[in-house]
Design a protein around this motif. Sequence first.
Motif, PDB file in Angstrom:
ATOM      1  N   CYS A 107      27.003  -2.635  -0.891  1.00 32.09           N
ATOM      2  CA  CYS A 107      26.057  -1.628  -1.011  1.00 32.09           C
ATOM      3  C   CYS A 107      25.905  -1.605  -2.485  1.00 32.09           C
ATOM      4  CB  CYS A 107      26.329  -0.459  -0.397  1.00 32.09           C
ATOM      5  SG  CYS A 107      25.869  -0.232   1.356  1.00 32.09           S
ATOM      6  N   GLN A 108      26.792  -1.680  -3.437  1.00 34.58           N
ATOM      7  CA  GLN A 108      26.682  -1.708  -4.750  1.00 34.58           C
ATOM      8  C   GLN A 108      25.727  -2.966  -5.278  1.00 34.58           C
ATOM      9  OE1 GLN A 108      30.566  -1.605  -6.520  1.00 34.58           O
ATOM     10  NE2 GLN A 108      30.894   0.388  -6.004  1.00 34.58           N
ATOM     11  N   THR A 109      26.051  -4.092  -4.626  1.00 36.37           N
ATOM     12  CA  THR A 109      24.856  -5.203  -4.904  1.00 36.37           C
ATOM     13  C   THR A 109      23.544  -4.851  -4.411  1.00 36.37           C
ATOM     14  OG1 THR A 109      25.495  -6.697  -3.014  1.00 36.37           O
ATOM     15  CG2 THR A 109      26.820  -7.069  -5.022  1.00 36.37           C
ATOM     16  N   ARG A 110      23.631  -4.383  -3.173  1.00 33.25           N
ATOM     17  CA  ARG A 110      22.138  -3.810  -2.502  1.00 33.25           C
ATOM     18  C   ARG A 110      21.538  -2.832  -3.686  1.00 33.25           C
ATOM     19  NH1 ARG A 110      24.620  -2.876   3.254  1.00 33.25           N
ATOM     20  NH2 ARG A 110      23.832  -4.712   4.322  1.00 33.25           N
ATOM     21  N   TYR A 111      22.287  -2.164  -4.311  1.00 38.35           N
ATOM     22  CA  TYR A 111      21.678  -1.235  -5.423  1.00 38.35           C
ATOM     23  C   TYR A 111      20.996  -1.889  -6.283  1.00 38.35           C
ATOM     24  CZ  TYR A 111      21.596   2.452  -8.931  1.00 38.35           C
ATOM     25  OH  TYR A 111      21.257   3.375  -9.793  1.00 38.35           O
ATOM     26  N   GLU A 112      21.390  -2.852  -6.580  1.00 40.75           N
ATOM     27  CA  GLU A 112      20.660  -3.868  -7.542  1.00 40.75           C
ATOM     28  C   GLU A 112      19.403  -4.356  -7.074  1.00 40.75           C
ATOM     29  OE1 GLU A 112      21.136  -3.184 -10.594  1.00 40.75           O
ATOM     30  OE2 GLU A 112      23.162  -2.179 -10.556  1.00 40.75           O
ATOM     31  N   LYS A 113      19.848  -4.948  -5.984  1.00 41.57           N
ATOM     32  CA  LYS A 113      18.662  -6.079  -5.505  1.00 41.57           C
ATOM     33  C   LYS A 113      17.671  -5.347  -4.728  1.00 41.57           C
ATOM     34  CE  LYS A 113      20.289 -10.316  -4.625  1.00 41.57           C
ATOM     35  NZ  LYS A 113      21.242 -11.543  -4.203  1.00 41.57           N
ATOM     36  N   ASN A 114      18.333  -4.668  -3.622  1.00 41.41           N
ATOM     37  CA  ASN A 114      17.350  -4.164  -2.638  1.00 41.41           C
ATOM     38  C   ASN A 114      17.938  -2.983  -2.123  1.00 41.41           C
ATOM     39  OD1 ASN A 114      15.492  -3.893  -0.552  1.00 41.41           O
ATOM     40  ND2 ASN A 114      15.845  -5.802   0.311  1.00 41.41           N
ATOM     41  N   PRO A 115      17.920  -1.757  -2.681  1.00 40.13           N
ATOM     42  CA  PRO A 115      18.475  -0.583  -2.438  1.00 40.13           C
ATOM     43  C   PRO A 115      17.998   0.068  -0.992  1.00 40.13           C
ATOM     44  CG  PRO A 115      17.010   0.020  -4.246  1.00 40.13           C
ATOM     45  CD  PRO A 115      17.156  -1.736  -4.117  1.00 40.13           C
ATOM     46  N   LEU A 116      17.129  -0.269  -0.351  1.00 38.03           N
ATOM     47  CA  LEU A 116      16.458   0.065   0.759  1.00 38.03           C
ATOM     48  C   LEU A 116      17.538  -0.199   1.887  1.00 38.03           C
ATOM     49  CD1 LEU A 116      12.637  -0.207   0.671  1.00 38.03           C
ATOM     50  CD2 LEU A 116      14.086   1.789   0.224  1.00 38.03           C
ATOM     51  N   ARG A 117      18.024  -1.505   1.633  1.00 39.09           N
ATOM     52  CA  ARG A 117      18.885  -1.871   2.830  1.00 39.09           C
ATOM     53  C   ARG A 117      20.335  -1.116   2.838  1.00 39.09           C
ATOM     54  NH1 ARG A 117      17.488  -5.565   5.760  1.00 39.09           N
ATOM     55  NH2 ARG A 117      19.314  -5.830   6.359  1.00 39.09           N
ATOM     56  N   ILE A 118      20.575  -0.292   1.978  1.00 35.61           N
ATOM     57  CA  ILE A 118      21.754   0.453   2.009  1.00 35.61           C
ATOM     58  C   ILE A 118      21.480   1.219   3.446  1.00 35.61           C
ATOM     59  CG2 ILE A 118      23.012   2.520   0.913  1.00 35.61           C
ATOM     60  CD1 ILE A 118      22.201   1.209  -1.681  1.00 35.61           C
ATOM     61  N   PHE A 119      20.362   1.594   3.906  1.00 31.66           N
ATOM     62  CA  PHE A 119      20.320   2.493   4.879  1.00 31.66           C
ATOM     63  C   PHE A 119      20.765   1.595   6.229  1.00 31.66           C
ATOM     64  CE2 PHE A 119      16.628   4.486   2.799  1.00 31.66           C
ATOM     65  CZ  PHE A 119      17.196   5.798   3.020  1.00 31.66           C
ATOM     66  N   ASP A 120      20.850   0.318   6.191  1.00 33.63           N
ATOM     67  CA  ASP A 120      21.544  -0.547   7.331  1.00 33.63           C
ATOM     68  C   ASP A 120      22.949  -0.570   7.222  1.00 33.63           C
ATOM     69  OD1 ASP A 120      19.145  -1.206   8.405  1.00 33.63           O
ATOM     70  OD2 ASP A 120      18.822  -3.191   7.488  1.00 33.63           O
ATOM     71  N   CYS A 121      23.668  -0.025   6.181  1.00 37.26           N
ATOM     72  CA  CYS A 121      25.115  -0.273   6.140  1.00 37.26           C
ATOM     73  C   CYS A 121      25.771   0.541   7.305  1.00 37.26           C
ATOM     74  CB  CYS A 121      25.586   0.409   4.761  1.00 37.26           C
ATOM     75  SG  CYS A 121      27.454  -0.168   4.415  1.00 37.26           S
ATOM     76  N   LYS A 122      26.957  -0.168   7.676  1.00 34.14           N
ATOM     77  CA  LYS A 122      27.464   0.604   9.017  1.00 34.14           C
ATOM     78  C   LYS A 122      28.743   1.455   8.197  1.00 34.14           C
ATOM     79  CE  LYS A 122      25.223  -1.091  11.971  1.00 34.14           C
ATOM     80  NZ  LYS A 122      24.797  -2.694  12.093  1.00 34.14           N
TER      81      LYS A 122
END
Length: 419
Positions: free
Chosen positions: A194-209
């Motif tokens: 999610c830290q990398t998601r934060y940079e690239k595509n923060p919306l996908r953090i919603f998908d994290c389990k």
Amino acid sequence: MGIKGPKGTHDIIFNDINKWHKIESKLTELMKLYDYSEIRTPIFESTELFLRGVGDTTDIVDKEMYTFLDKGNRSITLRPEGTASVARAFIEHSGYNEVLPSKFYYIGPMFRYSRPQTGRYRQFHQFGVEVIGSINPYLDGEVLELMMNIFTSLGINNLNLEINSVGCPVCRPIHKENLKNYLKNNYNDLCPTCQTRYEKNPLRIFDCKNEKCQEIISKGPLITDHLCNDCNEHFDKVKNYLNMTNVEYTINKKMVRGLDYYTKTAFEITAGREGAQSSIGGGGRYDGLIEELGGPSLPGIGFAIGLERVVLTMEEQGLFDNQLKTKEKVYVANVSENNLDAAVKLVSELRHNGILAINDIMSRKLKAQFKYANKIDADYVITVGDDEIKNNIYPLKNMNTGEQIFCNINELIINLRGV
RNA sequence: GUGGGUGUAGUUCAGUGGUAGAGCGCUAGUUUGUGGUACUAGUUGUCGUGGGUUCAAAUCCCAUCAUCCACCCCA
């Protein structure tokens, strides 16, 4: 053990093919009702198409593509999904000069390099629908209703449709910034991905389990609460269409989808399978994709359903049990080798009269031929022997009732044609 | 990509150090030209592959490949 099929592939063989035929014929039947036309695109494309179309921050492009150089040093990729190809073909053949909207459906193999498991293959099959050229929210409704109609027509139970709006180029960037601002303080508590998601595509953090990530994100801003007026109205009308057509759905404000091109309406459907690979279909609107791929600014929407998962679900729900045979089967038995020629002639004549007929090709004795006829589920057996040929009177046995009547060749044809 | 389970007949599996097995399936037979049931017989194996330990390995050990399951992600 000899050569086996490559990892992650499977053969559809023997009885299984009937399951696929059942699904496919239902699909094409429905496509006619909704007036969609089939499109067949190549199963490989220039790699660049997917980099630009699907998005290079997605997992599909990032780590799941079958990419190779051909002999002319071109970078080729086996298609991981169908939408990009349809969009490419639409642009390449100037579909925007034809009457709009363009309504397509496709069915065929897709390829993703990932570890196989239940309901997941490296070569798998999708059925999908794409409509290009209309921004009308009622189109979203139609597409959703169509997708649900497919599943219900196949008899699938426990369907759960989740919808959401992921915004548009007006409201999403603002929301992204809001989200990042919110997450900034919690950055160190996010999991590494999610830290990398934060940079690239923060919306996908919603998908994290990850529980911690979920806890953080659940208190953060939701796109659905910060949509622009246009997106809000659009979403309301989609919901209205679903209500009018009695399509049940739930709103999942946290749903974001794995492909970058989605705008406004996004959706996903599950069918009661516990846990893994419960998703049997999904899709959404992609209003920027056609332009992104070099075409005019035209909106689009579509969905894809995973056919292996549909088969799996239907098996679990017992929907293949009483498959109706499409045609009655006639087996022509020969009493001895000497009567084989006559049997062959009779079979040929029956076939030319539209009757499904077969004869012995294993040199079996008469009794074994009857056993065989039984095994292949033949409905009738005609026995051909010297006396029959001489008198033109053949026994016609109904294998279900055991009854046997006698008739000449013309009467055989008349009797069997009706069944 | 990460973690775990399993590889023996066409198939489902038993066999845990001493001759390779069972059910199902398949083929044939149970006298004369008629199936489903029953009975009888037959059938297929480099025991996944390679190495090691041992007098002896399907069995123990290592590696490898395949497969399945879960995570990741998605359909």
